[in-house]
Design a protein around this motif. Structure first.
Motif, PDB file in Angstrom:
ATOM      1  N   UNK A  19       0.946  -1.066   0.068  1.00 33.65           N
ATOM      2  CA  UNK A  19      -0.045  -0.089  -0.070  1.00 33.65           C
ATOM      3  C   UNK A  19       1.034   1.128   0.042  1.00 33.65           C
ATOM      4  N   UNK A  20       0.804   2.054  -1.050  1.00 32.47           N
ATOM      5  CA  UNK A  20       1.796   3.321  -1.106  1.00 32.47           C
ATOM      6  C   UNK A  20       0.865   4.376  -1.674  1.00 32.47           C
ATOM      7  N   UNK A  25      -3.764  13.160   0.483  1.00 32.33           N
ATOM      8  CA  UNK A  25      -2.687  14.181   0.237  1.00 32.33           C
ATOM      9  C   UNK A  25      -2.945  14.910  -1.187  1.00 32.33           C
ATOM     10  N   UNK A  26      -3.872  14.827  -1.944  1.00 34.01           N
ATOM     11  CA  UNK A  26      -4.360  15.199  -3.217  1.00 34.01           C
ATOM     12  C   UNK A  26      -3.629  14.454  -4.181  1.00 34.01           C
ATOM     13  N   UNK A  27      -3.159  13.022  -3.733  1.00 29.53           N
ATOM     14  CA  UNK A  27      -2.215  12.202  -4.851  1.00 29.53           C
ATOM     15  C   UNK A  27      -2.828  11.197  -5.207  1.00 29.53           C
ATOM     16  N   UNK A  28      -2.637   9.955  -4.894  1.00 31.83           N
ATOM     17  CA  UNK A  28      -3.459   8.828  -5.132  1.00 31.83           C
ATOM     18  C   UNK A  28      -2.745   7.818  -4.231  1.00 31.83           C
ATOM     19  N   UNK A  29      -3.460   6.512  -4.090  1.00 32.86           N
ATOM     20  CA  UNK A  29      -3.143   5.592  -3.200  1.00 32.86           C
ATOM     21  C   UNK A  29      -3.409   4.118  -4.083  1.00 32.86           C
ATOM     22  N   UNK A  30      -2.293   3.739  -3.934  1.00 34.28           N
ATOM     23  CA  UNK A  30      -2.125   2.420  -4.772  1.00 34.28           C
ATOM     24  C   UNK A  30      -2.026   1.192  -4.007  1.00 34.28           C
ATOM     25  N   UNK A  31      -2.926  -0.029  -4.034  1.00 35.03           N
ATOM     26  CA  UNK A  31      -3.007  -0.937  -3.441  1.00 35.03           C
ATOM     27  C   UNK A  31      -2.657  -2.438  -4.206  1.00 35.03           C
ATOM     28  N   UNK A  32      -1.557  -3.021  -3.991  1.00 34.40           N
ATOM     29  CA  UNK A  32      -1.033  -4.031  -4.840  1.00 34.40           C
ATOM     30  C   UNK A  32      -1.317  -5.331  -4.048  1.00 34.40           C
ATOM     31  N   UNK A  92       5.325   0.632  -5.193  1.00 35.48           N
ATOM     32  CA  UNK A  92       4.623  -0.587  -4.769  1.00 35.48           C
ATOM     33  C   UNK A  92       5.198  -2.027  -5.325  1.00 35.48           C
ATOM     34  N   UNK A  93       5.719  -1.783  -6.382  1.00 32.66           N
ATOM     35  CA  UNK A  93       6.447  -3.225  -7.254  1.00 32.66           C
ATOM     36  C   UNK A  93       7.764  -3.402  -6.426  1.00 32.66           C
TER      37      UNK A  93
END
Length: 99
Positions: A19-20, A25-32, A92-93
């Motif tokens: 999870x990154x 924060x006005x950004x994005x969240x990535x769940x792998x 994330x990778x």
């Protein structure tokens, strides 16, 4: 708000999860997470309507000529630039042990 889905050929699933980023924060969240063998699936929830082609091109550039691990990727976007999206995916990778 749009929800987009993409799928690419893949190898075997990774062992880890990641999870990154942070939507707040006005950004994005990535769940792998590990996916089904042979399939890389990406679901994007974005605040930017009409950006499907931009996302498709970004993912095509990232995965063209490679066989990524089989992953299920969920992205919650709040208008991040393509460079930030790529950075978060690469983070994330790295976290799951994939170059």
């Amino acid at each position: 708000m749009e929800t987009l889905s993409f799928e690419f050929p893949a190898g075997q699933p990774p062992r880890g999860r990641a999870l990154v980023g942070c939507v707040g924060s006005g950004d994005l969240e990535v769940l792998i997470e590990p996916g089904l063998a042979g399939r890389l699936t990406i679901n994007v929830q974005t605040s930017v309507n009409g950006a499907e082609q931009r996302w498709q091109h970004l993912f095509a550039r990232m995965f063209d000529g490679t066989t990524p691990p089989a992953m299920a990727i969920d992205i919650h976007d709040f208008g991040a630039t393509p460079g930030v999206v790529r950075l978060r995916l690469e983070q994330g990778f790295e976290e799951i042990g994939h170059d």
